[in-house]
Design an enzyme around this catalytic site. Structure first.
Site, short mmCIF file in Angstrom:
data_model
loop_
_atom_site.label_atom_id
_atom_site.label_comp_id
_atom_site.label_asym_id
_atom_site.label_seq_id
_atom_site.Cartn_x
_atom_site.Cartn_y
_atom_site.Cartn_z
N TYR A 75 -11.04 85.30 16.64
CA TYR A 75 -10.56 85.72 17.97
C TYR A 75 -11.70 86.06 18.92
O TYR A 75 -11.60 85.81 20.12
CB TYR A 75 -9.53 86.86 17.85
CG TYR A 75 -8.22 86.31 17.38
CD1 TYR A 75 -7.38 85.62 18.26
CD2 TYR A 75 -7.84 86.38 16.04
CE1 TYR A 75 -6.20 85.05 17.83
CE2 TYR A 75 -6.66 85.81 15.59
CZ TYR A 75 -5.84 85.14 16.50
OH TYR A 75 -4.67 84.56 16.07
N VAL A 82 -2.25 82.38 25.20
CA VAL A 82 -2.80 83.73 25.19
C VAL A 82 -4.09 83.78 26.01
O VAL A 82 -4.83 84.75 25.96
CB VAL A 82 -3.05 84.21 23.74
CG1 VAL A 82 -1.73 84.36 23.00
CG2 VAL A 82 -3.97 83.25 22.96
N HIS A 106 3.38 85.07 23.30
CA HIS A 106 2.56 85.26 22.09
C HIS A 106 1.43 86.26 22.29
O HIS A 106 0.49 86.29 21.50
CB HIS A 106 2.00 83.91 21.61
CG HIS A 106 3.07 82.99 21.10
ND1 HIS A 106 2.89 81.64 20.88
CD2 HIS A 106 4.37 83.24 20.75
CE1 HIS A 106 4.01 81.10 20.42
NE2 HIS A 106 4.92 82.04 20.35
N CYS A 162 -4.12 98.98 18.50
CA CYS A 162 -4.60 99.79 17.39
C CYS A 162 -3.64 99.70 16.21
O CYS A 162 -2.43 99.80 16.37
CB CYS A 162 -4.77 101.24 17.83
SG CYS A 162 -5.31 102.29 16.47
N SER A 217 3.92 71.24 21.88
CA SER A 217 4.43 70.33 20.85
C SER A 217 5.88 70.67 20.51
O SER A 217 6.55 69.90 19.84
CB SER A 217 3.56 70.40 19.60
OG SER A 217 3.46 71.73 19.15
N GLU A 273 2.49 62.96 25.37
CA GLU A 273 3.24 62.13 24.42
C GLU A 273 4.63 62.70 24.22
O GLU A 273 4.90 63.83 24.64
CB GLU A 273 2.48 62.07 23.09
CG GLU A 273 2.29 63.45 22.49
CD GLU A 273 1.33 63.47 21.31
OE1 GLU A 273 0.46 62.59 21.22
OE2 GLU A 273 1.48 64.39 20.49
P1 OAD Z 1 0.09 72.45 20.34
O1 OAD Z 1 -1.35 72.25 20.06
O2 OAD Z 1 1.02 72.47 19.19
O3 OAD Z 1 0.62 71.30 21.32
C1 OAD Z 1 -0.06 70.98 22.50
C2 OAD Z 1 0.76 69.94 23.25
O4 OAD Z 1 0.12 69.71 24.49
C3 OAD Z 1 0.89 68.60 22.53
O5 OAD Z 1 2.24 68.19 22.57
C4 OAD Z 1 0.01 67.66 23.38
O6 OAD Z 1 0.51 66.35 23.41
C5 OAD Z 1 0.11 68.31 24.74
N1 OAD Z 1 -1.03 68.06 25.64
C6 OAD Z 1 -2.35 68.01 25.33
N2 OAD Z 1 -3.09 67.84 26.43
C7 OAD Z 1 -2.22 67.79 27.48
C8 OAD Z 1 -2.35 67.61 28.89
N3 OAD Z 1 -3.54 67.47 29.46
N4 OAD Z 1 -1.23 67.61 29.64
C9 OAD Z 1 0.00 67.74 29.08
N5 OAD Z 1 0.19 67.90 27.76
C10 OAD Z 1 -0.89 67.92 26.98
O7 OAD Z 1 0.22 73.78 21.21
P2 OAD Z 1 1.51 74.66 21.50
O8 OAD Z 1 2.73 73.84 21.58
O9 OAD Z 1 1.17 75.56 22.63
O10 OAD Z 1 1.02 80.15 18.34
O11 OAD Z 1 1.57 75.53 20.19
C11 OAD Z 1 2.58 76.49 20.07
C12 OAD Z 1 2.07 77.68 19.30
O12 OAD Z 1 1.57 77.23 18.04
C13 OAD Z 1 0.90 78.38 19.94
O13 OAD Z 1 1.28 79.34 20.89
C14 OAD Z 1 0.23 79.03 18.78
C15 OAD Z 1 0.29 77.86 17.82
O14 OAD Z 1 0.19 78.13 16.49
C16 OAD Z 1 0.42 81.21 17.81
O15 OAD Z 1 -0.79 81.28 17.63
C17 OAD Z 1 1.37 82.28 17.43
#
Ligand code: OAD
Length: 255
Positions: A80, A118, A134, A142, A202, A228
């Site tokens: 982090y 975040v 999140h 703490c 995603s 995608e």
């Molecule tokens: P992901 O990494 O799972 O997904 C990112 C998404 O963004 C994918 O579907 C990509 O295709 C898309 N993407 C990438 N670049 C892009 C762009 N320039 N324009 C549009 N789309 C784009 O990330 P999250 O869905 O945010 O949780 O993940 C969800 C949660 O899983 C996060 O908040 C985190 C993670 O584990 C925790 O840490 C609790």
């Protein structure tokens, strides 16, 4: 498609789908937006999944669960602290700025921005009401007295401790196996909307991903912006396939 190659606007179906999305936004009394890591990709922050993603270099079980923190808090804090340091080098991009304009355009009562991110980039761009599902990399909590503090971009020690009770601090992030704070979820889920925009996620991490289903349940039109197709694509009325830093400004221009 490469996020930066500019080819999005040359896609033959683009103008049609963009027009449909603009129409859905125009007709909506209330709009809600859910963002994920993809919206910050063009600012230079890695997403979680896929090549070069954060979860490729780190195992979730080692750095993003309460058990991991209990086992090895130094490892968790290294992860982090590195992400906190990464934030010092990045700025919001055109996608974040377009959502600020959308909030200004609709006003706070008609617009809700919910993010899984975040990184604080929505607020840095100027978005006023942001529901951070999140948590936040800027904040620490703490483990003894539960006090929460915003430490911004300050450099933290390897194992930071609470100034009040001396116990170990942890990032104020919702980890896997942890529930979302109830108030945050209520703010995110309660707002009925007629148009739901799901951007750069995603769509596989619940409960956040369930917001798309909730929106469908109240018959909101769903617009997806992503590089995608994702599981949310099947629920979407319109999928705008392209980088959010290009797609969102164009959407706003035409609104
Ligand atoms: P992901 O990494 O799972 O997904 C990112 C998404 O963004 C994918 O579907 C990509 O295709 C898309 N993407 C990438 N670049 C892009 C762009 N320039 N324009 C549009 N789309 C784009 O990330 P999250 O869905 O945010 O949780 O993940 C969800 C949660 O899983 C996060 O908040 C985190 C993670 O584990 C925790 O840490 C609790």
């Amino acid at each position: 498609m490469n996020a930066n190659d500019g080819s999005w606007s040359n896609h033959p179906k683009t103008d049609d789908t963009l027009r449909q999305a603009v129409e859905m936004l125009r007709q909506a009394e209330r709009v809600a937006v859910l963002t994920g890591a993809g919206i910050s990709a063009e600012s230079g922050l890695p997403t979680f999944r896929g090549a070069g993603g954060l979860w490729e270099g780190h195992r979730v079980e080692d750095v993003a669960t309460p058990m991991a923190f209990h086992r090895d808090p130094s490892l968790v804090w290294r992860f982090y602290n590195a992400r906190r340091a990464g934030l010092r080098k990045v700025q919001p991009n055109a996608g974040h700025h377009a959502l600020v304009k959308l909030e200004e355009r609709l006003g706070g009562l008609r617009f809700t921005l919910i993010t899984q991110n975040v990184d604080g980039l929505h607020r840095a761009a100027g978005s006023k009401q942001v529901v951070e599902l999140h948590g936040s990399l800027a904040r620490v909590r703490c483990t003894g007295c539960w006090a929460i503090a915003d430490r911004g971009q300050e450099e933290l020690p390897e194992l930071p401790r609470c100034g009040q009770c001396g116990e170990l601090l942890r990032p104020d992030i919702v980890w896997f196996h942890e529930a979302l704070p109830g108030d945050v979820w209520n703010q995110a889920a309660a707002r009925a909307c007629q148009c739901f925009l799901v951007i750069g996620t995603s769509g596989i991490v619940y409960p956040a991903a369930g917001l798309v289903e909730l929106a469908r349940g109240v018959e909101a039109r769903v617009i997806e912006v992503n590089l995608e197709r994702t599981p949310a694509s099947d629920l979407a009325d319109v999928s705008l396939l392209g980088p959010s830093g290009h797609v969102l400004p164009r959407l706003l221009e035409q609104l």
